[in-house]
Design an enzyme around this catalytic site. Structure first.
Site, PDB file in Angstrom:
ATOM      1  CB  SER A 124      -0.900   0.001   1.244  1.00  0.00           C
ATOM      2  OG  SER A 124      -1.492   1.273   1.451  1.00  0.00           O
ATOM      3  NE  ARG A 141     -17.715  -4.536 -46.211  1.00  0.00           N
ATOM      4  CZ  ARG A 141     -16.948  -4.269 -47.257  1.00  0.00           C
ATOM      5  NH1 ARG A 141     -16.433  -3.067 -47.407  1.00  0.00           N
ATOM      6  NH2 ARG A 141     -16.704  -5.199 -48.157  1.00  0.00           N
TER       7      ARG A 141
END
Length: 401
Positions: free
Chosen positions: A276, A316
């Site tokens: 930490s 497409r």
């Protein structure tokens, strides 16, 4: 240089897999395979033969990415660069480059090549995960601990049984990975009819030969055009999520068991990992946290791939096709990262057997309620084993298949 994601710690584990330069390289491979198939089958002049090696590299990523906006995909600017550079080296090849193909053929097939490399890497990590899980399940088949359901004590089990359930999930992922390895080539021409290739080659039979040769060179299965039927991509995405689901389930158990008040499992110690910035007393289970992170986000990324497939329209799609690319790449890289992290996590996992025993003892007599109601004469200080050994043995046997 491999891509690195500042906001996805561990992304460096994926290296160049599916990064921008890898995608460019894959698309160039597609163009080269098709070009040489044209030469091989007498459609193009022999002088057009070229492997396109060295024409495009990582330094071209920024320019191709910038210019892709003009046409809506990266194939168009890639071809512009290739034609200019190839023209200096082999002008005949430059004239035949991309003949008969469309952008979707090149991009879809290039993405498949990147996916194949991704799945191969994950399969290797899964093999390591399975080996670690088999060892843990066998070693701890008789290690007693408290079983928990709906967050509460349930009945006594063994840690080996818990690991066998982890192993089952990973084996399911392995099976999906094996079936997903059979990826199909995508060549259909502008509207999926192969009109341009047939016009170029003179007959559908020759085009079939061209496609088969291209598939052989690239190592992809040949099938009919699937340009608007996106199951190859959605299936791959689902396979990746099956993997992250299995790994997330393992990480969740480890995160619970690593809580100080439980302390039944501990991640292997690596200098500098889990610390930490403000609390020197902390040793966070950071690998489990990062694996869980991937498991949480992967389903949403796969859902985006499915949304693109569902939006397919005409020959497409207008946006549905485009939304797949980044989601698929991000999902693939996150899965590779999580797979490597899970393999390391399992390889270094520390089992606090004394704490498991102590927690089980503290849960008594309540945790033995089911056993006492069914088998009142059973020894109260032993886990109610049921078919634990058979379940563990079955999982280990499946792992060896």
């Amino acid at each position: 240089m491999p891509v690195s994601d500042l906001l996805w710690p561990g992304d460096h584990r994926a290296g160049r897999l599916f990064d921008d330069s890898a995608v460019l390289e894959a698309m160039v491979r597609v163009e080269a395979a098709w070009l040489n198939a044209l030469v091989l089958h007498g459609v193009a002049d022999r002088a057009a033969r070229d492997d396109l090696t060295g024409l495009i590299g990582p330094d071209d990523v920024a320019a191709v990415a910038r210019d892709a906006e003009a046409g809506g995909n990266p194939v168009i600017p890639l071809l512009k660069l290739l034609r200019v550079r190839l023209g200096d080296r082999n002008p005949v090849a430059a004239q035949w480059l991309h003949k008969g193909l469309t952008s979707q053929d090149v991009l879809d097939t290039g993405l498949l090549l990147c996916l194949r490399d991704t799945l191969a890497r994950i399969r290797a990590d899964v093999r390591d995960q399975i080996a670690a899980l088999v060892r843990l399940a066998d070693e701890h088949r008789a290690t007693p601990m408290a079983g928990r359901t709906l967050t509460q004590h349930a009945i006594p089990i063994t840690f080996g049984l818990k690991v066998a359930t982890w192993l089952t999930g990973v084996l399911d992922a392995r099976d999906r990975l094996e079936s997903a390895a059979d990826l199909p080539l995508q060549i259909g021409g502008a509207a999926g009819s192969l009109a341009a290739p047939v016009a170029l080659a003179g007959s559908p039979a020759v085009v079939t030969d061209l496609i088969e040769t291209t598939g052989d060179v690239l190592g992809l299965r040949v099938r009919e055009p699937w340009h608007t039927a996106r199951a190859p991509f959605t299936a791959a995405a689902d396979t990746l999520v099956t993997c992250t689901d299995a790994w997330g389930r393992i990480a969740n158990d480890i995160l619970v068991a690593a809580r100080p008040e439980i302390h039944e499992l501990t991640e292997g110690a690596v200098d500098g990992r889990g610390g930490s910035s403000a609390m020197p007393n902390k040793q966070n289970p950071v690998l489990s946290i990062l694996v869980r992170r991937a498991a949480l986000v992967a389903p949403m990324l796969a859902a985006t791939v499915h949304a693109g497939a569902a939006a397919a329209v005409d020959e497409r799609p207008d946006g549905g096709w485009h939304v797949e690319w980044s989601a698929l790449r991000t999902l693939a890289r996150h899965a590779v990262t999580a797979g490597a992290q899970t393999a390391e996590l399992l390889g270094g996992l520390r089992v606090e057997t004394a704490r498991m025993t102590a927690n089980l003892a503290a849960a008594r007599p309540g945790i033995d309620a089911e056993q006492r109601s069914i088998a009142p004469d059973a020894a109260p200080d032993e886990p109610y084993r049921g078919a634990t050994d058979q379940i563990i043995d079955a999982a280990i046997a499946r792992a060896k298949e």
